[in-house]
Motif scaffolding. Sequence first.
Motif, PDB file in Angstrom:
ATOM      1  N   ASP A 362       1.087 -12.831  -5.945  1.00  0.00           N
ATOM      2  CA  ASP A 362       0.320 -13.512  -4.912  1.00  0.00           C
ATOM      3  C   ASP A 362       1.143 -13.469  -3.633  1.00  0.00           C
ATOM      4  O   ASP A 362       2.095 -14.239  -3.463  1.00  0.00           O
ATOM      5  N   VAL A 363       0.826 -12.548  -2.733  1.00  0.00           N
ATOM      6  CA  VAL A 363       1.577 -12.389  -1.486  1.00  0.00           C
ATOM      7  C   VAL A 363       0.613 -12.266  -0.321  1.00  0.00           C
ATOM      8  O   VAL A 363      -0.568 -11.934  -0.490  1.00  0.00           O
ATOM      9  N   THR A 364       1.127 -12.532   0.857  1.00  0.00           N
ATOM     10  CA  THR A 364       0.410 -12.284   2.097  1.00  0.00           C
ATOM     11  C   THR A 364       1.038 -11.080   2.784  1.00  0.00           C
ATOM     12  O   THR A 364       2.261 -11.029   2.954  1.00  0.00           O
ATOM     13  N   ALA A 365       0.208 -10.126   3.151  1.00  0.00           N
ATOM     14  CA  ALA A 365       0.665  -8.908   3.829  1.00  0.00           C
ATOM     15  C   ALA A 365       0.152  -8.927   5.263  1.00  0.00           C
ATOM     16  O   ALA A 365      -1.063  -8.953   5.489  1.00  0.00           O
ATOM     17  N   GLU A 366       1.079  -8.934   6.216  1.00  0.00           N
ATOM     18  CA  GLU A 366       0.701  -9.006   7.631  1.00  0.00           C
ATOM     19  C   GLU A 366       1.280  -7.826   8.390  1.00  0.00           C
ATOM     20  O   GLU A 366       2.447  -7.466   8.214  1.00  0.00           O
ATOM     21  N   ALA A 367       0.471  -7.233   9.242  1.00  0.00           N
ATOM     22  CA  ALA A 367       0.890  -6.053   9.996  1.00  0.00           C
ATOM     23  C   ALA A 367       2.054  -6.375  10.917  1.00  0.00           C
ATOM     24  O   ALA A 367       2.055  -7.395  11.623  1.00  0.00           O
ATOM     25  N   LEU A 368       3.049  -5.482  10.925  1.00  0.00           N
ATOM     26  CA  LEU A 368       4.135  -5.584  11.894  1.00  0.00           C
ATOM     27  C   LEU A 368       3.608  -5.356  13.302  1.00  0.00           C
ATOM     28  O   LEU A 368       4.036  -6.019  14.256  1.00  0.00           O
ATOM     29  N   GLN A 369       2.659  -4.424  13.440  1.00  0.00           N
ATOM     30  CA  GLN A 369       2.041  -4.085  14.717  1.00  0.00           C
ATOM     31  C   GLN A 369       0.537  -3.989  14.488  1.00  0.00           C
ATOM     32  O   GLN A 369       0.055  -3.062  13.834  1.00  0.00           O
ATOM     33  N   SER A 370      -0.219  -4.957  15.012  1.00  0.00           N
ATOM     34  CA  SER A 370      -1.655  -5.020  14.709  1.00  0.00           C
ATOM     35  C   SER A 370      -2.427  -3.846  15.290  1.00  0.00           C
ATOM     36  O   SER A 370      -3.504  -3.503  14.786  1.00  0.00           O
ATOM     37  N   LYS A 371      -1.881  -3.182  16.321  1.00  0.00           N
ATOM     38  CA  LYS A 371      -2.598  -2.086  16.966  1.00  0.00           C
ATOM     39  C   LYS A 371      -2.050  -0.719  16.541  1.00  0.00           C
ATOM     40  O   LYS A 371      -1.946   0.206  17.348  1.00  0.00           O
ATOM     41  N   ALA A 372      -1.726  -0.595  15.248  1.00  0.00           N
ATOM     42  CA  ALA A 372      -1.207   0.677  14.727  1.00  0.00           C
ATOM     43  C   ALA A 372      -2.355   1.624  14.412  1.00  0.00           C
ATOM     44  O   ALA A 372      -2.483   2.134  13.292  1.00  0.00           O
ATOM     45  N   TRP A 373      -3.178   1.881  15.400  1.00  0.00           N
ATOM     46  CA  TRP A 373      -4.353   2.743  15.245  1.00  0.00           C
ATOM     47  C   TRP A 373      -3.944   4.196  15.450  1.00  0.00           C
ATOM     48  O   TRP A 373      -3.306   4.548  16.438  1.00  0.00           O
ATOM     49  N   MET A 374      -4.274   5.040  14.471  1.00  0.00           N
ATOM     50  CA  MET A 374      -4.029   6.476  14.586  1.00  0.00           C
ATOM     51  C   MET A 374      -5.246   7.098  15.271  1.00  0.00           C
ATOM     52  O   MET A 374      -6.245   7.411  14.621  1.00  0.00           O
ATOM     53  N   GLY A 375      -5.150   7.261  16.589  1.00  0.00           N
ATOM     54  CA  GLY A 375      -6.276   7.803  17.343  1.00  0.00           C
ATOM     55  C   GLY A 375      -6.320   9.311  17.277  1.00  0.00           C
ATOM     56  O   GLY A 375      -6.388  10.007  18.302  1.00  0.00           O
ATOM     57  N   THR A 376      -6.293   9.832  16.066  1.00  0.00           N
ATOM     58  CA  THR A 376      -6.284  11.268  15.820  1.00  0.00           C
ATOM     59  C   THR A 376      -7.718  11.788  15.724  1.00  0.00           C
ATOM     60  O   THR A 376      -8.674  11.054  15.934  1.00  0.00           O
ATOM     61  N   SER A 377      -7.871  13.049  15.401  1.00  0.00           N
ATOM     62  CA  SER A 377      -9.207  13.642  15.357  1.00  0.00           C
ATOM     63  C   SER A 377     -10.110  12.932  14.361  1.00  0.00           C
ATOM     64  O   SER A 377     -11.317  12.846  14.558  1.00  0.00           O
ATOM     65  N   PHE A 378      -9.519  12.422  13.271  1.00  0.00           N
ATOM     66  CA  PHE A 378     -10.238  11.625  12.287  1.00  0.00           C
ATOM     67  C   PHE A 378      -9.511  10.287  12.215  1.00  0.00           C
ATOM     68  O   PHE A 378      -8.557  10.130  11.461  1.00  0.00           O
ATOM     69  N   PRO A 379      -9.901   9.307  13.027  1.00  0.00           N
ATOM     70  CA  PRO A 379      -9.063   8.137  13.263  1.00  0.00           C
ATOM     71  C   PRO A 379      -9.039   7.154  12.100  1.00  0.00           C
ATOM     72  O   PRO A 379      -9.983   7.043  11.323  1.00  0.00           O
ATOM     73  N   TYR A 380      -7.927   6.423  12.019  1.00  0.00           N
ATOM     74  CA  TYR A 380      -7.743   5.405  10.992  1.00  0.00           C
ATOM     75  C   TYR A 380      -6.608   4.489  11.431  1.00  0.00           C
ATOM     76  O   TYR A 380      -5.925   4.751  12.428  1.00  0.00           O
ATOM     77  N   TRP A 381      -6.396   3.412  10.686  1.00  0.00           N
ATOM     78  CA  TRP A 381      -5.295   2.490  10.952  1.00  0.00           C
ATOM     79  C   TRP A 381      -4.225   2.711   9.901  1.00  0.00           C
ATOM     80  O   TRP A 381      -4.513   2.781   8.711  1.00  0.00           O
ATOM     81  N   GLU A 382      -2.965   2.789  10.337  1.00  0.00           N
ATOM     82  CA  GLU A 382      -1.859   2.994   9.389  1.00  0.00           C
ATOM     83  C   GLU A 382      -0.611   2.347   9.962  1.00  0.00           C
ATOM     84  O   GLU A 382      -0.175   2.683  11.068  1.00  0.00           O
ATOM     85  N   GLY A 383      -0.018   1.404   9.211  1.00  0.00           N
ATOM     86  CA  GLY A 383       1.179   0.775   9.725  1.00  0.00           C
ATOM     87  C   GLY A 383       1.905  -0.056   8.698  1.00  0.00           C
ATOM     88  O   GLY A 383       1.373  -0.370   7.630  1.00  0.00           O
ATOM     89  N   PRO A 384       3.158  -0.441   9.019  1.00  0.00           N
ATOM     90  CA  PRO A 384       3.950  -1.254   8.106  1.00  0.00           C
ATOM     91  C   PRO A 384       3.457  -2.693   8.070  1.00  0.00           C
ATOM     92  O   PRO A 384       2.943  -3.221   9.068  1.00  0.00           O
ATOM     93  N   VAL A 385       3.630  -3.326   6.910  1.00  0.00           N
ATOM     94  CA  VAL A 385       3.317  -4.744   6.746  1.00  0.00           C
ATOM     95  C   VAL A 385       4.551  -5.462   6.215  1.00  0.00           C
ATOM     96  O   VAL A 385       5.400  -4.863   5.552  1.00  0.00           O
ATOM     97  N   ARG A 386       4.622  -6.747   6.525  1.00  0.00           N
ATOM     98  CA  ARG A 386       5.683  -7.590   5.998  1.00  0.00           C
ATOM     99  C   ARG A 386       5.044  -8.632   5.081  1.00  0.00           C
ATOM    100  O   ARG A 386       3.986  -9.182   5.408  1.00  0.00           O
ATOM    101  N   LEU A 387       5.692  -8.868   3.939  1.00  0.00           N
ATOM    102  CA  LEU A 387       5.126  -9.713   2.901  1.00  0.00           C
ATOM    103  C   LEU A 387       5.740 -11.110   2.938  1.00  0.00           C
ATOM    104  O   LEU A 387       6.927 -11.274   3.204  1.00  0.00           O
ATOM    105  N   ALA A 388       4.926 -12.089   2.676  1.00  0.00           N
ATOM    106  CA  ALA A 388       5.396 -13.452   2.456  1.00  0.00           C
ATOM    107  C   ALA A 388       5.014 -13.834   1.023  1.00  0.00           C
ATOM    108  O   ALA A 388       3.867 -13.619   0.619  1.00  0.00           O
TER     109      ALA A 388
END
Length: 400
Positions: A362-388
């Motif tokens: 049972d953990v909480t995962a929160e983005a290190l950087q909320s705007k880690a948007w991959m604005g590539t040709s096929f876009p998606y969000w990808e980034g590190p999270v820190r757990l509590a």
Amino acid sequence: MKRDVMRWRAVGAGIGAAMGTLRACVQARSGLLAPLLVAAALLGGCDDAKAPQASNASNAGYAGLGRDAADYAQVTRGRPLVFPQDHGPHDGYRIEWWYVTADLKDEEGRDWGVQWTLFRSALRPGAEQAGWDSPNVWMAHAALTDANSHQFAEKFARGGIGQAGVQSRVSQPSGESPFNAWIDDWSLQGPDIDHLTMQAGGKDFGYRLDLKADGPLVLHGDAGYSEKSGQGQASYYYSQPFYRVSGNVERAGKVHHVQGTAWLDREWSSQPLSADQRGWDWFSLHLASGAKVMLFQVRQAKGAPYRAGTWIGPDGHSIALRGEQIQLDPLAWSQLDDGRKLPTKWRVRIAGAAGAGGGDVDVTAEALQSKAWMGTSFPYWEGPVRLAPGGTGYLEMTGY
């Protein structure tokens, strides 16, 4: 001589025109697009009258991964994974990737995230061929993220001409790495999959990292057969989640020495999604206990998402997790600059992992950087999270 010069000028003009067409196609069609559109642009141009439109792409799942693939090789239960062969490319399958994410910390205690990804997309079934008749197109993404910023870069390459590819050998000619994945000057290479050097970069950022594994490969699902829909769609899927990392990241000319952990995902399939699936949320987590967890849910147009995962003990022992054992609840949403909203804080719960010695999670995962948007040709969000209460990880979200 003059005829040869004119011939090469014509070839150069043709390549320039093709790349211009590709750029026009990609710029004209953002959103949930099939990788085959990029491949088609490289091969034969972008025909607006014939190519699927962005508004229709969602009918086949995220980025066209739910499109029918009957002519391609099929993923079947019971096929054993064989190494080092399966570290390399798989002719006949439509899509596969080599995917590394790293959770790092520099000498000042700052958190960083790094991504290195190489995709192979097939235009048609069949083996790789030398020259321009290759069925494959390669796409790569690199990213560097911290709490204050997120930078990314993208590359494309045509198969068959040596610009990109993957090689995995038991032995090798003198001077070559037994494992080598590359596109232009980006590379992931080493004496074997457990000892790699990874490098890439883009405008004002770059990295060079050494990865050494201190645990075994992990096969997901049923010995590497990973179901994605409950309707027969699946992939072959394994990971190396035990890398220890050291090296350097660079931003705006300043170099930072970093250390941390990394996770390699290897997947290949021909139709990993069903046509009514819209995207996925995927987690790779390094828990404070030393255990590791891979979880995903594939969101559907109607009904509950399809969930699965793997609990991995500190010694590498793993158990497959069923959907009813997994609970993924968004806790907070972030709005990007384009108005798009995504969940960047999650509660992650797993019941019944005690059979592998892990107990419940049972953990909480929160983005290190909320705007880690991959604005590539096929876009998606990808980034590190820190757990509590403790731990690190990575989150990928597609189809938003």
